[in-house]
Design a protein around this motif. Structure first.
Motif, PDB file in Angstrom:
ATOM      1  N   ASP A   1       0.813  -1.219   0.000  1.00 40.49           N
ATOM      2  CA  ASP A   1       0.000   0.000   0.000  1.00 40.49           C
ATOM      3  C   ASP A   1       0.844   1.265   0.000  1.00 40.49           C
ATOM      4  OD1 ASP A   1      -2.352  -1.317  -0.123  1.00 40.49           O
ATOM      5  OD2 ASP A   1      -2.830  -1.177   2.003  1.00 40.49           O
ATOM      6  N   SER A   2       1.988   1.203   0.663  1.00 43.68           N
ATOM      7  CA  SER A   2       2.806   2.416   0.802  1.00 43.68           C
ATOM      8  C   SER A   2       3.653   2.702  -0.435  1.00 43.68           C
ATOM      9  CB  SER A   2       3.722   2.294   2.022  1.00 43.68           C
ATOM     10  OG  SER A   2       4.641   1.235   1.858  1.00 43.68           O
ATOM     11  N   VAL A   3       3.697   1.777  -1.397  1.00 39.70           N
ATOM     12  CA  VAL A   3       4.501   2.011  -2.602  1.00 39.70           C
ATOM     13  C   VAL A   3       3.642   1.987  -3.862  1.00 39.70           C
ATOM     14  CG1 VAL A   3       6.682   1.188  -1.656  1.00 39.70           C
ATOM     15  CG2 VAL A   3       5.112  -0.455  -2.696  1.00 39.70           C
ATOM     16  N   LEU A   4       2.337   2.227  -3.709  1.00 35.02           N
ATOM     17  CA  LEU A   4       1.475   2.317  -4.883  1.00 35.02           C
ATOM     18  C   LEU A   4       1.464   3.724  -5.459  1.00 35.02           C
ATOM     19  CD1 LEU A   4      -1.576   0.049  -3.985  1.00 35.02           C
ATOM     20  CD2 LEU A   4       0.500  -0.490  -5.236  1.00 35.02           C
ATOM     21  N   PHE A   5       1.926   4.709  -4.668  1.00 32.14           N
ATOM     22  CA  PHE A   5       2.157   6.070  -5.137  1.00 32.14           C
ATOM     23  C   PHE A   5       0.920   6.671  -5.811  1.00 32.14           C
ATOM     24  CE2 PHE A   5       6.479   4.018  -5.695  1.00 32.14           C
ATOM     25  CZ  PHE A   5       6.945   4.452  -4.473  1.00 32.14           C
ATOM     26  N   LYS A   6       0.036   7.230  -4.999  1.00 32.76           N
ATOM     27  CA  LYS A   6      -1.195   7.830  -5.518  1.00 32.76           C
ATOM     28  C   LYS A   6      -0.913   8.932  -6.532  1.00 32.76           C
ATOM     29  CE  LYS A   6      -4.109   6.855  -1.518  1.00 32.76           C
ATOM     30  NZ  LYS A   6      -4.932   7.438  -0.428  1.00 32.76           N
ATOM     31  N   TRP A   7       0.257   9.595  -6.384  1.00 30.35           N
ATOM     32  CA  TRP A   7       0.590  10.663  -7.336  1.00 30.35           C
ATOM     33  C   TRP A   7       0.619  10.129  -8.762  1.00 30.35           C
ATOM     34  CZ3 TRP A   7       1.015  14.512 -10.210  1.00 30.35           C
ATOM     35  CH2 TRP A   7       2.034  14.665 -11.143  1.00 30.35           C
ATOM     36  N   ILE A   8       1.150   8.930  -8.952  1.00 29.60           N
ATOM     37  CA  ILE A   8       1.224   8.365 -10.300  1.00 29.60           C
ATOM     38  C   ILE A   8      -0.174   8.180 -10.867  1.00 29.60           C
ATOM     39  CG2 ILE A   8       1.947   6.340 -11.648  1.00 29.60           C
ATOM     40  CD1 ILE A   8       4.271   6.060  -9.693  1.00 29.60           C
TER      41      ILE A   8
ATOM     42  N   ASN B   1       6.315  15.547  -5.824  1.00 31.51           N
ATOM     43  CA  ASN B   1       5.862  14.210  -5.457  1.00 31.51           C
ATOM     44  C   ASN B   1       6.929  13.174  -5.780  1.00 31.51           C
ATOM     45  OD1 ASN B   1       2.731  14.238  -4.730  1.00 31.51           O
ATOM     46  ND2 ASN B   1       3.091  15.762  -6.327  1.00 31.51           N
ATOM     47  N   PRO B   2       8.057  13.215  -5.070  1.00 33.97           N
ATOM     48  CA  PRO B   2       9.104  12.222  -5.334  1.00 33.97           C
ATOM     49  C   PRO B   2       8.660  10.839  -4.881  1.00 33.97           C
ATOM     50  CG  PRO B   2       9.632  13.461  -3.361  1.00 33.97           C
ATOM     51  CD  PRO B   2       8.409  14.110  -3.955  1.00 33.97           C
TER      52      PRO B   2
END
Length: 346
Positions: free
Chosen positions: A127-134, A188-189
């Motif tokens: 969940d923490s590496v799905l990156f909502k920004w993408i 959003n890095p």
């Protein structure tokens, strides 16, 4: 915007606007696709093959140079621009440019989906590496693709919107979306840490592990699309028992950054065996499997009254979760209740 400011009506600005290609529609799609890969895959590098994606854009630049050389240096009068219309506005270029961006939007979505499936199979903190920004910038890219279609529909009812002056609104919104992607991208890095390799023609990624474990690399290629089959083969049962014993005795679930390869190394086997066992033996992916152990630990803490001495978030962290949102999502998925609802029934 320079054109709308009157530059087309005066020299030398007129020739500058004519012969300088301002809309690089054939470059937008490939660059978005490369950007998506660079965010999600730490092993991504621009190679010679990648530059083939830029071929259409390069050819359009060459086309623009040829037009400039012929009109300005050879003929020394307007030939290609005798109609006074900028070539960037030609229908063939606009339509092909839109088609190119649609193709690369689909490729970017596909790449992100492969990445998501891979993360759920190889890490316990997916969940923490799905990156909502993408997801957000891909939605913005979709809006950019829909703008020409939307304005074509509006132009059907309001023909003046198809005029040169009316198209100002289209370019305004197009620019807003493009600048949104460009500017917010810097704020959003992302920190993707799992390298993998996937081709355009194969949906299954190859997980890139240690350089001296080539057999393991090749065997992990199909883990994303491993089917959840109910099998009680002796091999699966044996490895399932080993995994359960190791996780419970060493409480590996407390490690918030536990990965599939960590588990494989402790059991002195390869990631393919562990992935296959979890998929078929536990009937779930690696991320959900480890989260289930964490939820069991949380329930035990509740049963021991830890919630009276500590916060829910503190208990969640102690049991291996790395965020409140992930904890709440996993708990609801496992129990059908939120942590507070669960506690109210104790």
């Amino acid at each position: 915007m320079l054109g709308f400011a009157g530059w087309y009506d005066n020299q030398p600005y007129r020739d500058f606007m004519f012969y300088m290609p301002f809309q690089h529609l054939f470059f937008i799609g490939p660059l978005i696709y490369f950007y998506t890969q660079s965010l999600l895959n730490p092993s991504f590098r621009l190679t010679k093959n990648n530059f083939l994606h830029l071929l259409a854009g390069i050819l359009y630049l060459v086309y623009s140079v040829v037009i400039w050389v012929y009109d300005q240096l050879i003929l020394q009068e307007y030939y290609f621009y005798a109609d006074g219309m900028d070539k960037d506005f030609e229908e063939w270029y606009q339509k092909l440019g839109l088609f190119s961006m649609i193709v690369y939007f689909i490729l970017s979505i596909r790449y992100y989906n492969v990445y998501k499936k891979l993360m759920f199979q190889v890490v316990s903190y997916a969940d923490s590496v799905l990156f909502k920004w993408i997801r957000n910038y891909l939605i913005a890219f979709l809006v950019m693709l829909l703008l020409p279609i939307l304005f074509d529909i509006i132009g059907y009812f309001y023909p003046e919107m198809k005029s040169y002056q009316g198209s100002w609104w289209f370019y305004l919104f197009f620019s807003i979306v493009m600048y949104y992607i460009a500017i917010t991208g810097y704020s959003n890095p992302t920190n993707a840490t799992i390298p993998f390799k996937v081709s355009l023609f194969d949906k299954n990624p190859i997980l890139l592990l240690d350089s001296n474990t080539s057999d393991e690399v090749e065997s992990v290629i199909d883990i994303v699309h491993e089917t959840f089959e109910d099998t009680n083969s002796p091999e699966i049962s044996l490895w399932k028992s080993k995994i359960e014993t190791l996780i419970q005795e060493e409480q590996l679930y407390q490690n918030p950054e536990l990965t599939l390869t960590d588990l494989a190394k402790k059991l002195e086997t390869n990631a393919s065996v562990i992935s296959k066992t979890i998929n078929q033996g536990f009937q779930m992916n690696f991320n959900d499997c480890i989260n289930n152990y964490r939820i069991k630990a949380v329930k035990n803490s509740f049963a021991n009254g830890e919630h009276k001495k500590s916060t829910l978030l503190g208990i969640a962290y102690d049991c291996g979760f790395n965020s409140k949102a992930t904890f709440n999502r996993a708990f609801k998925k496992n129990t059908g209740k939120t942590p507070k609802e669960f506690l109210s029934n104790i």
